[in-house]
Design an enzyme around this catalytic site. Structure first.
Site, short mmCIF file in Angstrom:
data_model
loop_
_atom_site.label_atom_id
_atom_site.label_comp_id
_atom_site.label_asym_id
_atom_site.label_seq_id
_atom_site.Cartn_x
_atom_site.Cartn_y
_atom_site.Cartn_z
N ARG A 1 48.75 41.98 40.41
CA ARG A 1 49.15 43.28 39.84
C ARG A 1 48.11 44.35 40.13
NH1 ARG A 1 53.60 42.43 36.56
NH2 ARG A 1 53.69 40.51 35.36
N ASP B 1 66.40 46.04 41.28
CA ASP B 1 66.87 45.02 42.22
C ASP B 1 68.35 44.77 41.93
OD1 ASP B 1 67.13 42.95 44.01
OD2 ASP B 1 65.67 41.63 43.08
N VAL C 1 57.81 41.93 46.88
CA VAL C 1 56.57 42.68 47.02
C VAL C 1 55.66 42.49 45.80
CG1 VAL C 1 57.46 44.44 48.59
CG2 VAL C 1 57.71 44.76 46.12
N ASP D 1 59.36 49.36 37.37
CA ASP D 1 58.76 49.18 38.69
C ASP D 1 59.79 49.14 39.81
OD1 ASP D 1 59.79 46.73 37.88
OD2 ASP D 1 57.94 45.60 38.13
P1 5GP Z 1 66.59 43.30 38.38
O1 5GP Z 1 66.80 42.98 36.94
O2 5GP Z 1 66.96 44.72 38.76
O3 5GP Z 1 67.21 42.28 39.28
O4 5GP Z 1 65.07 43.10 38.66
C1 5GP Z 1 64.16 43.98 38.21
C2 5GP Z 1 62.88 43.28 37.82
O5 5GP Z 1 62.64 42.12 38.61
C3 5GP Z 1 61.75 44.21 38.11
O6 5GP Z 1 61.44 44.98 36.96
C4 5GP Z 1 60.64 43.26 38.49
O7 5GP Z 1 59.96 42.86 37.34
C5 5GP Z 1 61.34 42.09 39.10
N1 5GP Z 1 61.38 42.16 40.58
C6 5GP Z 1 62.46 42.42 41.36
N2 5GP Z 1 62.12 42.43 42.67
C7 5GP Z 1 60.80 42.18 42.72
C8 5GP Z 1 59.83 42.08 43.79
O8 5GP Z 1 60.10 42.23 45.00
N3 5GP Z 1 58.55 41.81 43.42
C9 5GP Z 1 58.17 41.63 42.13
N4 5GP Z 1 56.90 41.36 41.89
N5 5GP Z 1 59.04 41.73 41.09
C10 5GP Z 1 60.33 42.00 41.39
MG MG Z 2 59.98 44.36 35.47
#
Ligand code: 5GP
Ligand code: MG
Length: 181
Positions: free
Chosen positions: A167, A105, A155, A102
């Site tokens: 969702r 980040d 978001v 999705d």
């Molecule tokens: P990362 O491991 O890259 O920091 O984060 C990725 C995961 O964190 C995404 O797959 C998602 O599940 C969650 N995530 C990161 N930012 C957001 C956001 O703005 N909203 C939501 N609902 N989930 C997020």
């Molecule tokens: Mg995720």
């Protein structure tokens, strides 16, 4: 009426824009892989990629198999170390794999997922994310296909959750700030 609508502060990406971009991304992905009898293995990262993967997969012209993977990193709006809850394991051995997630980040989730697929002998691993928050990827991990660059806000909708809610909201939106408190 006391549905989700009252909780939404603003819509960042509406359903029409999402659908258009998903369509275009399917074209970009098809162009990179080309036609192949071997096909590719799609690995959607649950649960956030549920809607995106379902829409994207139906627009891909090539032969695909699907193996779900589940990763968990968020509680509320705070990221922690991602854990893999389950995945395809050895079924990706020798196969060309496309991860569908999705949002990119920090990149920790993607990094963890890529490592697992390589460890199980995938012939190639590419990744596709619907959303990217620029400048926050501390891991140096980048995605091969990106839907939208968005600002650094939390978001929900189109698969993305807050405590597993919202969702099913069809647009990508920001909640009213008091709900995150
Ligand atoms: P990362 O491991 O890259 O920091 O984060 C990725 C995961 O964190 C995404 O797959 C998602 O599940 C969650 N995530 C990161 N930012 C957001 C956001 O703005 N909203 C939501 N609902 N989930 C997020
Ligand atoms: Mg995720």
């Amino acid at each position: 009426m006391n549905g989700m609508e009252a909780d939404i502060e603003r819509v960042l990406l509406n359903r029409e824009r999402i659908a258009q971009r998903v369509d275009a991304m399917a074209g970009e992905i098809a162009a990179v892989y080309g036609p192949s009898r071997d096909g590719i293995v799609i690995v959607p990262v649950l649960t956030g990629a549920l809607m995106f993967a379902a829409d994207l997969i139906r627009r891909l012209p090539m032969r695909t198999q699907i193996h779900m993977m589940a990763a968990s990193s968020y509680e509320g709006t705070t990221g922690t170390e991602p854990r893999l809850l389950y995945g395809p394991g050895d079924l990706v051995g020798g196969r060309h794999v496309l991860i569908v997630d999705d949002i990119l980040d920090s990149g920790r989730t993607l990094q963890r997922v890529i490592a697992d697929l390589r460890q199980h002998g995938a012939a190639s691993v590419r990744s596709c994310v619907l959303l990217r928050k620029p400048g926050k990827a501390v891991t140096g991990v980048s995605a091969d296909f990106v839907g939208f660059d968005i600002e650094d806000v939390f978001v929900v909708g189109y698969g993305l959750d807050f405590n597993n809610w919202y969702r099913n909201w069809p647009d990508i939106a920001v909640l009213r700030p008091e709900l995150y408190a």
